[in-house]
Design a protein around this motif. Structure first.
Motif, short mmCIF file in Angstrom:
data_model
loop_
_atom_site.label_atom_id
_atom_site.label_comp_id
_atom_site.label_asym_id
_atom_site.label_seq_id
_atom_site.Cartn_x
_atom_site.Cartn_y
_atom_site.Cartn_z
N CYS A 249 71.96 47.26 39.86
CA CYS A 249 72.72 47.90 41.02
C CYS A 249 71.43 48.69 41.82
CB CYS A 249 73.77 48.91 40.60
SG CYS A 249 73.38 50.40 39.68
N LEU A 250 70.32 49.20 41.56
CA LEU A 250 69.45 50.21 42.15
C LEU A 250 68.50 49.38 42.67
CD1 LEU A 250 69.23 52.80 39.18
CD2 LEU A 250 70.61 52.86 41.42
N VAL A 251 68.01 48.29 42.24
CA VAL A 251 66.93 47.43 43.11
C VAL A 251 67.27 45.93 43.04
CG1 VAL A 251 65.20 49.04 42.06
CG2 VAL A 251 65.66 47.13 40.84
N SER B 63 73.23 51.17 49.35
CA SER B 63 74.35 51.64 48.87
C SER B 63 75.11 52.43 50.18
CB SER B 63 74.20 52.87 47.78
OG SER B 63 73.46 53.97 48.37
N VAL B 64 76.51 52.43 50.02
CA VAL B 64 77.37 53.00 50.96
C VAL B 64 78.20 54.03 50.34
CG1 VAL B 64 79.47 52.46 52.54
CG2 VAL B 64 77.41 50.69 51.79
N ALA B 65 78.20 55.25 51.10
CA ALA B 65 79.03 56.44 50.50
C ALA B 65 80.47 56.25 51.15
CB ALA B 65 78.48 57.83 50.97
N LEU B 66 81.41 56.89 50.61
CA LEU B 66 82.90 56.97 51.11
C LEU B 66 82.76 58.07 52.19
CD1 LEU B 66 85.59 55.74 50.86
CD2 LEU B 66 86.15 57.84 49.40
N THR B 67 82.37 58.08 53.44
CA THR B 67 82.16 58.88 54.48
C THR B 67 83.44 59.00 55.38
OG1 THR B 67 81.35 57.05 55.97
CG2 THR B 67 79.68 58.43 54.66
N PRO C 116 83.47 44.53 37.23
CA PRO C 116 83.69 45.70 36.39
C PRO C 116 82.98 46.70 37.01
CG PRO C 116 83.25 44.10 34.86
CD PRO C 116 83.21 43.19 36.23
N GLU C 117 81.77 46.48 37.71
CA GLU C 117 80.86 47.59 38.37
C GLU C 117 81.53 48.07 39.44
OE1 GLU C 117 77.23 46.67 40.39
OE2 GLU C 117 77.54 44.66 39.14
N PHE C 118 82.60 47.39 40.00
CA PHE C 118 83.16 48.06 41.21
C PHE C 118 84.35 48.89 40.98
CE2 PHE C 118 80.01 44.90 42.71
CZ PHE C 118 79.80 45.47 43.83
N GLU C 119 84.66 48.81 39.74
CA GLU C 119 85.79 49.91 39.17
C GLU C 119 85.39 51.30 39.21
OE1 GLU C 119 88.76 50.23 35.45
OE2 GLU C 119 88.58 48.21 36.37
N GLU D 184 85.39 58.63 44.62
CA GLU D 184 84.45 59.05 45.88
C GLU D 184 82.98 58.88 45.65
OE1 GLU D 184 85.64 63.24 46.12
OE2 GLU D 184 87.51 62.65 47.26
N SER D 185 82.81 58.19 44.65
CA SER D 185 81.18 57.89 44.53
C SER D 185 80.85 56.87 45.35
CB SER D 185 81.06 57.46 42.78
OG SER D 185 81.80 56.27 42.61
N GLU D 186 79.44 56.55 45.51
CA GLU D 186 78.74 55.68 46.43
C GLU D 186 79.07 54.38 45.79
OE1 GLU D 186 74.71 56.27 47.41
OE2 GLU D 186 74.31 57.04 45.34
N VAL D 187 78.89 53.43 46.51
CA VAL D 187 78.85 52.12 46.11
C VAL D 187 77.55 51.45 46.34
CG1 VAL D 187 80.30 49.63 46.36
CG2 VAL D 187 81.30 51.90 46.58
N TYR D 188 77.02 50.80 45.20
CA TYR D 188 75.75 49.77 45.58
C TYR D 188 76.25 48.51 45.91
CZ TYR D 188 73.29 53.69 43.69
OH TYR D 188 72.90 55.13 43.50
N LEU D 189 75.62 48.01 46.98
CA LEU D 189 75.92 46.52 47.24
C LEU D 189 75.27 45.50 46.57
CD1 LEU D 189 75.73 47.02 51.18
CD2 LEU D 189 77.70 47.71 49.83
N ASN D 190 75.87 45.20 45.40
CA ASN D 190 75.30 44.37 44.35
C ASN D 190 76.09 43.24 43.90
OD1 ASN D 190 73.60 43.90 42.57
ND2 ASN D 190 74.52 44.94 40.82
#
Length: 317
Positions: free
Chosen positions: A17-19, A28-32, A282-285, A294-300
């Motif tokens: 998810c990080l690289v 990544s995208v924050a809930l802005t 699962p990682e998008f739950e 409210e946590s950021e989402v990694y575009l994975n």
């Protein structure tokens, strides 16, 4: 159920998810700007489409019916978190399979939210109880309620190719009932047949004119043409550098402005997902509460690239 593991075309990608696979920092995208909260009403559907992204069918209950009380709890959480939500969306499955669909819709409308219901406008919507409930909602909140109808293609044969013989005619019957009773409608189409955007909108325009549907084919909020979500097609991973390369802002991506609530079969309570398109990954739950979500989402995931960042699509109005 859909398999969200990377397909052969993307082997080695979307693992961390990080690289990215070549070691670059993953975007990544924050809930802005939370604007839309979606509720999946359950994966049961009256039909089984060829390429349903969520594998809805008359037998798939992987996501079970959410209840009106559970919806109200999340509406309370919106107030508690002070999210600037203006739209509540309901999707499925077929939402009108859920026996509490009218009650859930009223709960959202009572709080003055815009409500968007995604439906095939077929038999579940046309049952007497649902029609009576919809008429009451239309009478009380008609300016706040929109039904987005799935019309995969304006040609009946191509629509039926995806949804089964006779589906187009049944959907048109439902749309005509909605038209005659003054409901606001929108359309969700698909681009699987390779028509250009102009060709598609011209075709839908002729379809709307033939049936006197008050839908603007050139307004992307009223006639939504979704790119295909084929996980077997190779797509690039989105890195932090891509925002400048593509001249695109993270705030334009759907997970900056929306979340979706689902209830999994056997779960004690619903969960909040980062994305409407990834109900089984699962990682998008993100947790069970809006605070956790409210946590950021990694575009994975391939869908993050093809559908949202490169395709520019959004499920909301």
């Amino acid at each position: 159920m859909k398999d969200n593991a990377p397909q052969a075309a993307n082997i080695g990608k979307f693992q961390n998810c990080l690289v990215t696979a070549d070691g670059q920092t993953r975007a990544s995208v924050a809930l802005t700007k939370p604007e839309t909260l979606w509720f999946n009403t359950g994966t049961l559907c009256n039909i089984e489409c060829v390429n349903c992204y969520i594998a809805s069918s008359p037998t798939n209950d992987a996501l079970v019916y959410i209840t009106a009380d559970e919806v109200r709890d999340y509406l309370d959480q919106i107030d508690l978190r002070q999210w600037p939500i203006h739209e509540i969306g309901f999707t499925g499955g077929e939402p009108f399979m859920n026996p509490e669909m009218i009650e859930m819709t009223r709960a959202a409308l009572e709080r003055r939210y815009e409500v968007l219901i995604l439906t095939n406008a077929m038999l579940p919507m046309m049952r007497r109880k649902m029609r009576e409930g919809l008429l009451e909602l239309q009478r009380d909140y008609g300016d706040k309620l929109t039904l987005r109808i799935s019309v995969d293609h304006y040609r009946p044969a191509l629509h039926d190719e995806e949804r089964g013989k006779g589906s187009f005619a049944k959907t048109v019957t439902g749309m005509e009932w909605l038209r005659d009773n003054g409901f606001k409608m929108a359309i969700a189409g698909r681009t699987v047949w390779g028509d250009s955007d102009a060709e598609s909108r011209a075709g839908y325009g002729a379809f709307f004119a033939e049936h006197r549907f008050d839908i603007d084919p050139h307004n992307p909020g009223q006639t939504v043409l979704f790119p295909e979500m084929d996980e077997t097609v190779e797509v690039p991973e989105i890195t932090t550098d891509c925002w400048n390369i593509l001249n695109k802002s993270p705030e334009s991506v759907m997970c900056a402005s929306s979340r979706m609530v689902v209830k999994r079969k056997g779960a004690d309570r619903p969960a909040v997902l980062a994305c409407t398109l990834l109900p089984y990954a699962p990682e998008f739950e993100l947790g069970t509460t809006l605070a956790e979500a409210e946590s950021e989402v990694y575009l994975n995931h391939p869908h993050c690239a093809k559908f949202c960042v490169l395709g520019g699509a959004s499920c909301s109005a």
